[in-house]
Design an enzyme around this catalytic site. Structure first.
Site, PDB file in Angstrom:
ATOM      1  N   LYS A 131       6.368  -2.092   1.934  1.00 22.81           N
ATOM      2  CA  LYS A 131       5.199  -1.485   2.606  1.00 22.81           C
ATOM      3  C   LYS A 131       3.986  -2.411   2.458  1.00 22.81           C
ATOM      4  O   LYS A 131       3.077  -2.146   1.674  1.00 22.81           O
ATOM      5  CB  LYS A 131       4.926  -0.092   2.028  1.00 22.81           C
ATOM      6  CG  LYS A 131       4.047   0.779   2.926  1.00 22.81           C
ATOM      7  CD  LYS A 131       4.149   2.230   2.527  1.00 22.81           C
ATOM      8  CE  LYS A 131       3.161   3.128   3.233  1.00 22.81           C
ATOM      9  NZ  LYS A 131       3.271   3.146   4.683  1.00 22.81           N
ATOM     10  N   LEU A 183      11.002   1.066   7.183  1.00 23.68           N
ATOM     11  CA  LEU A 183      10.444   1.556   5.923  1.00 23.68           C
ATOM     12  C   LEU A 183      11.246   2.765   5.454  1.00 23.68           C
ATOM     13  O   LEU A 183      11.604   3.620   6.264  1.00 23.68           O
ATOM     14  CB  LEU A 183       8.968   1.950   6.121  1.00 23.68           C
ATOM     15  CG  LEU A 183       8.280   2.290   4.801  1.00 23.68           C
ATOM     16  CD1 LEU A 183       8.021   1.040   3.980  1.00 23.68           C
ATOM     17  CD2 LEU A 183       6.974   3.043   5.029  1.00 23.68           C
ATOM     18  N   TYR A 229       0.822  -1.203   0.000  1.00 23.23           N
ATOM     19  CA  TYR A 229       0.000   0.000   0.000  1.00 23.23           C
ATOM     20  C   TYR A 229       0.854   1.249   0.000  1.00 23.23           C
ATOM     21  O   TYR A 229       2.065   1.188   0.193  1.00 23.23           O
ATOM     22  CB  TYR A 229      -0.971  -0.005   1.189  1.00 23.23           C
ATOM     23  CG  TYR A 229      -0.364   0.337   2.545  1.00 23.23           C
ATOM     24  CD1 TYR A 229       0.456  -0.569   3.208  1.00 23.23           C
ATOM     25  CD2 TYR A 229      -0.608   1.556   3.153  1.00 23.23           C
ATOM     26  CE1 TYR A 229       1.001  -0.254   4.447  1.00 23.23           C
ATOM     27  CE2 TYR A 229      -0.065   1.881   4.397  1.00 23.23           C
ATOM     28  CZ  TYR A 229       0.738   0.977   5.037  1.00 23.23           C
ATOM     29  OH  TYR A 229       1.284   1.280   6.256  1.00 23.23           O
ATOM     30  N   GLU A 237      11.940   2.162  14.209  1.00 23.14           N
ATOM     31  CA  GLU A 237      11.081   3.263  13.733  1.00 23.14           C
ATOM     32  C   GLU A 237       9.829   3.287  14.604  1.00 23.14           C
ATOM     33  O   GLU A 237       9.718   2.509  15.563  1.00 23.14           O
ATOM     34  CB  GLU A 237      10.730   3.079  12.247  1.00 23.14           C
ATOM     35  CG  GLU A 237      10.026   1.776  11.940  1.00 23.14           C
ATOM     36  CD  GLU A 237       9.768   1.553  10.448  1.00 23.14           C
ATOM     37  OE1 GLU A 237       9.657   2.514   9.671  1.00 23.14           O
ATOM     38  OE2 GLU A 237       9.656   0.365  10.073  1.00 23.14           O
TER      39      GLU A 237
HETATM   40  N1  PDD Z   1       2.825   5.038   7.356  1.00 25.69           N
HETATM   41  N2  PDD Z   1       7.482   3.673   8.887  1.00 25.69           N
HETATM   42  C1  PDD Z   1       6.327   2.977   8.891  1.00 25.69           C
HETATM   43  C2  PDD Z   1       6.293   1.662   9.589  1.00 25.69           C
HETATM   44  C3  PDD Z   1       5.178   3.496   8.255  1.00 25.69           C
HETATM   45  O1  PDD Z   1       4.030   2.803   8.255  1.00 25.69           O
HETATM   46  C4  PDD Z   1       5.259   4.776   7.622  1.00 25.69           C
HETATM   47  C5  PDD Z   1       4.086   5.379   6.898  1.00 25.69           C
HETATM   48  C6  PDD Z   1       6.488   5.460   7.662  1.00 25.69           C
HETATM   49  C7  PDD Z   1       6.671   6.800   7.012  1.00 25.69           C
HETATM   50  O2  PDD Z   1       6.702   6.691   5.597  1.00 25.69           O
HETATM   51  P1  PDD Z   1       6.199   7.886   4.659  1.00 25.69           P
HETATM   52  O3  PDD Z   1       6.973   9.083   5.053  1.00 25.69           O
HETATM   53  O4  PDD Z   1       6.513   7.429   3.307  1.00 25.69           O
HETATM   54  O5  PDD Z   1       4.714   8.065   4.936  1.00 25.69           O
HETATM   55  C8  PDD Z   1       7.571   4.867   8.284  1.00 25.69           C
HETATM   56  C9  PDD Z   1       1.650   5.517   6.632  1.00 25.69           C
HETATM   57  C10 PDD Z   1       1.503   7.003   6.639  1.00 25.69           C
HETATM   58  C11 PDD Z   1       0.419   4.795   7.157  1.00 25.69           C
HETATM   59  O6  PDD Z   1       0.534   3.602   7.353  1.00 25.69           O
HETATM   60  O7  PDD Z   1      -0.631   5.407   7.314  1.00 25.69           O
END
Ligand code: PDD
Length: 287
Positions: A151, A207, A33, A183
């Site tokens: 992801k 991620l 996703y 993270e």
């Molecule tokens: N989550 N680490 C994890 C485990 C994440 O699920 C996310 C993003 C990030 C940050 O990635 P980015 O900057 O590309 O959004 C880091 C999204 C926002 C979610 O699951 O809603």
């Protein structure tokens, strides 16, 4: 207003959108996703999300179902049909519906990926109280699988971590593995010490955040020192500041870790400045 969503080439009212009970996204969590922020009707960091989607699909051997330019066209159509100003677009691609449950991947020549996209409304997203006032976090043991750079929709443990945080009366959880923070439950994490940003380097352990990549670029341009190395919870508690990044939280200050206030226990100057820089620059570059 009923949301219009996208399912496998069709724009439908959300109440009419359907995915099979045999879909591998549903049965096996066999799906990836993306979440792309929308501010003032603009998509932030779209190219980054599109590129990471391609990488995630490639890593788990799902054929990329989008022709050149198609993904952006769908995003734009959804924004227009739903008159979305502030919020985000959620996108999921699964390995499709093989017609029954089976661990073995179906033949990609026969079973095509399932594609779902929908808008999420968050009016006044830039003014969220957590983004401005900061959040409190607890640490929890890292229990996810070892390919966190992909992801996937396998979000049970991150959801459990959020619930642990909620039960502890705080906002979020940071994962700790071998003594170091990997993270946050849905974000990348940073501390600030003596004016420098410290954040874990990219690997399969976390991620590769799109907001992280953009933020580090902007911080570098602003001549803020960046040190990519893992850090511990004790270091976070003794840091001058801490913050996190994600497409939905942008840059959000972190003011407490495991009950210990960080710095003055209020959002620090570097986190506040980086939030401003990120929002300004991402909006300027938004499409
Ligand atoms: N989550 N680490 C994890 C485990 C994440 O699920 C996310 C993003 C990030 C940050 O990635 P980015 O900057 O590309 O959004 C880091 C999204 C926002 C979610 O699951 O809603």
């Amino acid at each position: 207003m009923t949301r219009t969503v996208y399912v496998n080439g069709e724009y439908l009212p959300e109440t009419e959108a359907k995915v099979s009970i045999f879909d591998r996204g549903f049965v096996m969590g066999d799906a990836v996703y993306e979440v792309t922020a929308v501010v003032g009707g603009k998509l932030l960091d779209f190219a980054g999300h599109e590129a990471r989607l391609a990488r995630s699909l490639n890593e788990i051997e799902i054929e990329n179902p989008f022709a050149e330019g198609e993904l952006l066209a769908i995003h734009r159509e959804l924004l227009a049909k739903n008159e979305l100003v502030d919020g985000g677009i959620y996108l999921q691609v699964t390995r499709g519906n093989p017609g029954d449950r089976d661990f073995v991947f179906p033949d990609p020549a026969v079973v095509k990926p399932t594609v779902v996209l929908y808008t999420q409304l968050k009016p006044g997203v830039l003014q969220s109280p957590t983004g401005i006032n900061g959040i409190r976090v607890i640490s929890v043991p890292e229990m996810r699988w070892h390919r966190r750079d992909i992801k996937t929709v396998q979000l049970l443990y991150p959801s459990m971590a959020k619930m642990m945080a909620k039960k502890a009366g705080v906002d979020d959880a940071w994962f700790v593995e071998d003594g170091f923070v990997t993270e946050g439950s849905s974000n990348n994490t940073y501390i600030v010490k003596d004016g420098a940003i410290i954040t874990r380097p990219l690997s399969q352990d976390l991620l590769h955040g799109i907001t992280r990549a953009a933020l580090l670029r902007y911080a570098n341009e602003a001549q803020i020192k960046i040190i990519e190395r893992p850090f511990t919870i004790a270091e976070a508690q003794a840091a001058d500041e801490a913050f996190l990044t994600s497409a939905s939280a942008f840059v959000t200050p972190v003011i407490e870790v495991d009950g210990a206030a960080i710095g003055a226990g209020t959002p620090g100057p570097i986190a506040k400045r980086l939030r401003e820089i990120y929002i300004d620059e991402a909006l300027k570059a938004g499409i």
